[in-house]
Design a protein around this motif. Structure first.
Motif, PDB file in Angstrom:
ATOM      1  N   ALA A   1       0.832  -1.208   0.000  1.00  0.00           N
ATOM      2  CA  ALA A   1       0.000   0.000   0.000  1.00  0.00           C
ATOM      3  C   ALA A   1       0.867   1.259   0.000  1.00  0.00           C
ATOM      4  O   ALA A   1       0.443   2.307  -0.505  1.00  0.00           O
ATOM      5  CB  ALA A   1      -0.949   0.000   1.200  1.00  0.00           C
ATOM      6  N   ASP A   2       2.077   1.168   0.541  1.00  0.00           N
ATOM      7  CA  ASP A   2       2.994   2.314   0.534  1.00  0.00           C
ATOM      8  C   ASP A   2       3.506   2.629  -0.863  1.00  0.00           C
ATOM      9  O   ASP A   2       4.121   3.679  -1.072  1.00  0.00           O
ATOM     10  CB  ASP A   2       4.188   2.049   1.460  1.00  0.00           C
ATOM     11  N   GLN A   3       3.269   1.747  -1.813  1.00  0.00           N
ATOM     12  CA  GLN A   3       3.743   1.929  -3.190  1.00  0.00           C
ATOM     13  C   GLN A   3       2.656   2.479  -4.108  1.00  0.00           C
ATOM     14  O   GLN A   3       2.848   2.519  -5.323  1.00  0.00           O
ATOM     15  CB  GLN A   3       4.257   0.593  -3.746  1.00  0.00           C
ATOM     16  N   ARG A   4       1.525   2.905  -3.544  1.00  0.00           N
ATOM     17  CA  ARG A   4       0.430   3.428  -4.357  1.00  0.00           C
ATOM     18  C   ARG A   4       0.974   4.527  -5.246  1.00  0.00           C
ATOM     19  O   ARG A   4       1.755   5.359  -4.816  1.00  0.00           O
ATOM     20  CB  ARG A   4      -0.677   3.959  -3.456  1.00  0.00           C
ATOM     21  N   GLY A   5       0.589   4.525  -6.510  1.00  0.00           N
ATOM     22  CA  GLY A   5       1.125   5.461  -7.497  1.00  0.00           C
ATOM     23  C   GLY A   5       2.208   4.828  -8.356  1.00  0.00           C
ATOM     24  O   GLY A   5       2.578   5.358  -9.387  1.00  0.00           O
ATOM     25  N   GLN A   6       2.698   3.667  -7.916  1.00  0.00           N
ATOM     26  CA  GLN A   6       3.679   2.891  -8.681  1.00  0.00           C
ATOM     27  C   GLN A   6       2.986   1.650  -9.248  1.00  0.00           C
ATOM     28  O   GLN A   6       2.023   1.153  -8.665  1.00  0.00           O
ATOM     29  CB  GLN A   6       4.809   2.402  -7.758  1.00  0.00           C
ATOM     30  N   VAL A   7       3.488   1.158 -10.355  1.00  0.00           N
ATOM     31  CA  VAL A   7       3.104  -0.175 -10.810  1.00  0.00           C
ATOM     32  C   VAL A   7       3.946  -1.138  -9.988  1.00  0.00           C
ATOM     33  O   VAL A   7       5.150  -0.923  -9.823  1.00  0.00           O
ATOM     34  CB  VAL A   7       3.384  -0.351 -12.325  1.00  0.00           C
ATOM     35  N   VAL A   8       3.325  -2.166  -9.430  1.00  0.00           N
ATOM     36  CA  VAL A   8       4.055  -3.120  -8.598  1.00  0.00           C
ATOM     37  C   VAL A   8       3.962  -4.503  -9.235  1.00  0.00           C
ATOM     38  O   VAL A   8       2.866  -5.013  -9.463  1.00  0.00           O
ATOM     39  CB  VAL A   8       3.503  -3.172  -7.151  1.00  0.00           C
ATOM     40  N   VAL A   9       5.116  -5.077  -9.524  1.00  0.00           N
ATOM     41  CA  VAL A   9       5.194  -6.429 -10.055  1.00  0.00           C
ATOM     42  C   VAL A   9       5.522  -7.340  -8.876  1.00  0.00           C
ATOM     43  O   VAL A   9       6.574  -7.206  -8.258  1.00  0.00           O
ATOM     44  CB  VAL A   9       6.267  -6.542 -11.157  1.00  0.00           C
ATOM     45  N   VAL A  10       4.598  -8.239  -8.553  1.00  0.00           N
ATOM     46  CA  VAL A  10       4.738  -9.143  -7.409  1.00  0.00           C
ATOM     47  C   VAL A  10       5.035 -10.544  -7.949  1.00  0.00           C
ATOM     48  O   VAL A  10       4.232 -11.091  -8.701  1.00  0.00           O
ATOM     49  CB  VAL A  10       3.452  -9.170  -6.559  1.00  0.00           C
TER      50      VAL A  10
ATOM     51  N   THR B   1       3.357 -14.523 -11.169  1.00  0.00           N
ATOM     52  CA  THR B   1       3.639 -13.093 -11.158  1.00  0.00           C
ATOM     53  C   THR B   1       2.336 -12.338 -11.339  1.00  0.00           C
ATOM     54  O   THR B   1       1.537 -12.680 -12.212  1.00  0.00           O
ATOM     55  CB  THR B   1       4.636 -12.725 -12.280  1.00  0.00           C
ATOM     56  N   ILE B   2       2.143 -11.334 -10.514  1.00  0.00           N
ATOM     57  CA  ILE B   2       0.950 -10.494 -10.578  1.00  0.00           C
ATOM     58  C   ILE B   2       1.405  -9.056 -10.762  1.00  0.00           C
ATOM     59  O   ILE B   2       2.309  -8.589 -10.065  1.00  0.00           O
ATOM     60  CB  ILE B   2       0.105 -10.649  -9.298  1.00  0.00           C
ATOM     61  N   ILE B   3       0.782  -8.361 -11.701  1.00  0.00           N
ATOM     62  CA  ILE B   3       1.109  -6.948 -11.933  1.00  0.00           C
ATOM     63  C   ILE B   3      -0.049  -6.113 -11.398  1.00  0.00           C
ATOM     64  O   ILE B   3      -1.197  -6.290 -11.824  1.00  0.00           O
ATOM     65  CB  ILE B   3       1.348  -6.652 -13.420  1.00  0.00           C
ATOM     66  N   LEU B   4       0.270  -5.228 -10.463  1.00  0.00           N
ATOM     67  CA  LEU B   4      -0.715  -4.303  -9.900  1.00  0.00           C
ATOM     68  C   LEU B   4      -0.568  -2.953 -10.584  1.00  0.00           C
ATOM     69  O   LEU B   4       0.554  -2.471 -10.779  1.00  0.00           O
ATOM     70  CB  LEU B   4      -0.491  -4.129  -8.398  1.00  0.00           C
ATOM     71  N   ASP B   5      -1.684  -2.323 -10.915  1.00  0.00           N
ATOM     72  CA  ASP B   5      -1.608  -0.996 -11.522  1.00  0.00           C
ATOM     73  C   ASP B   5      -1.334   0.060 -10.455  1.00  0.00           C
ATOM     74  O   ASP B   5      -1.167  -0.264  -9.274  1.00  0.00           O
ATOM     75  CB  ASP B   5      -2.859  -0.693 -12.353  1.00  0.00           C
TER      76      ASP B   5
ATOM     77  N   SER C   1      -1.075   5.498 -16.964  1.00  0.00           N
ATOM     78  CA  SER C   1      -1.064   6.823 -16.326  1.00  0.00           C
ATOM     79  C   SER C   1       0.285   6.983 -15.653  1.00  0.00           C
ATOM     80  O   SER C   1       0.705   6.126 -14.887  1.00  0.00           O
ATOM     81  CB  SER C   1      -2.199   6.969 -15.312  1.00  0.00           C
ATOM     82  N   GLN C   2       0.948   8.018 -15.985  1.00  0.00           N
ATOM     83  CA  GLN C   2       2.269   8.274 -15.419  1.00  0.00           C
ATOM     84  C   GLN C   2       2.116   9.014 -14.095  1.00  0.00           C
ATOM     85  O   GLN C   2       1.259   9.886 -13.961  1.00  0.00           O
ATOM     86  CB  GLN C   2       3.112   9.119 -16.381  1.00  0.00           C
ATOM     87  N   PRO C   3       2.955   8.676 -13.105  1.00  0.00           N
ATOM     88  CA  PRO C   3       2.901   9.409 -11.832  1.00  0.00           C
ATOM     89  C   PRO C   3       3.497  10.806 -12.009  1.00  0.00           C
ATOM     90  O   PRO C   3       4.226  11.060 -12.966  1.00  0.00           O
ATOM     91  CB  PRO C   3       3.784   8.560 -10.919  1.00  0.00           C
TER      92      PRO C   3
END
Length: 192
Positions: free
Chosen positions: A65-74, A152-156, A185-187
């Motif tokens: 949740a601290d990475q909100r605004g980033q794409v996170v690849v898990v 692998t899961i990609i979160l927007d 969408s770019q941060p």
């Protein structure tokens, strides 16, 4: 045996589709598609990821949740997993190629000992963090059973599940998926 694999593959695809479409309004048709073991959803059909947080392999804590605004690849992995070893360089190379676009990676180590997991990361020179989850609590929360590792899961950027890959990845397949989601969408410049 082959029939079991086909049935398991269909079950995995159905589970991933259900996970990705869990927030659809009544009567809505999902816009998620599955091809070659990869389930992808359009932005309006994505559901929020469950809580992803825990203790890092090297100590400290991490909360996606601290990475909100980033794409996170898990990426779910284990040192005991041959396909995980095969994809390690591809994951690291994709991370290095996309991190300037507001993309971060997170490993989740399952069914492993801490010493073996740390040795794996050091041996493959993995530079992104990994949560230590020997009981597979986080994997199971995302409907990733230990027998389907790697996954692998990609979160927007909003923390929603955009893509689920239930197989080992290669950079040439993963990087375009990550770049497409990052381009949605770019941060702001200060958050890259």
């Amino acid at each position: 045996m082959a029939l079991r694999r086909v049935a398991a593959g269909l079950l995995a695809a159905a589970t991933a589709t259900a996970l990705l479409t869990g927030c659809l309004p009544d009567g809505a048709q999902p816009k998620c598609g599955s091809e070659d073991g990869i389930v992808q959803c359009t932005p309006e059909q994505r559901s929020a990821a469950p809580t992803i947080s825990g203790e890092l392999l090297e100590g400290g804590s991490y909360d996606v949740a601290d990475q909100r605004g980033q794409v996170v690849v898990v990426n779910f992995w284990g040192s005991w997993c041959a396909p995980c070893r095969a994809e390690a360089d591809d994951l690291e190379n994709t991370y290095q190629a996309t991190k300037e676009s507001g993309v971060t990676f997170l490993g989740i180590n399952v069914q492993d000992s801490r010493d073996k997991a740390i040795a794996f990361e050091e041996g493959y020179r993995i530079s992104y963090p990994s949560i230590f989850d020997p009981g597979s609590r986080l994997a199971l929360a995302m409907d990733i059973p230990p027998n389907s590792i790697p996954a692998t899961i990609i979160l927007d950027r909003e923390g929603r599940i955009a893509t689920v890959i239930r197989a080992g990845v290669r950079q040439e397949g993963l990087q375009p998926l990550v770049e497409r989601i990052a381009a949605e969408s770019q941060p702001p410049a200060g958050q890259r």
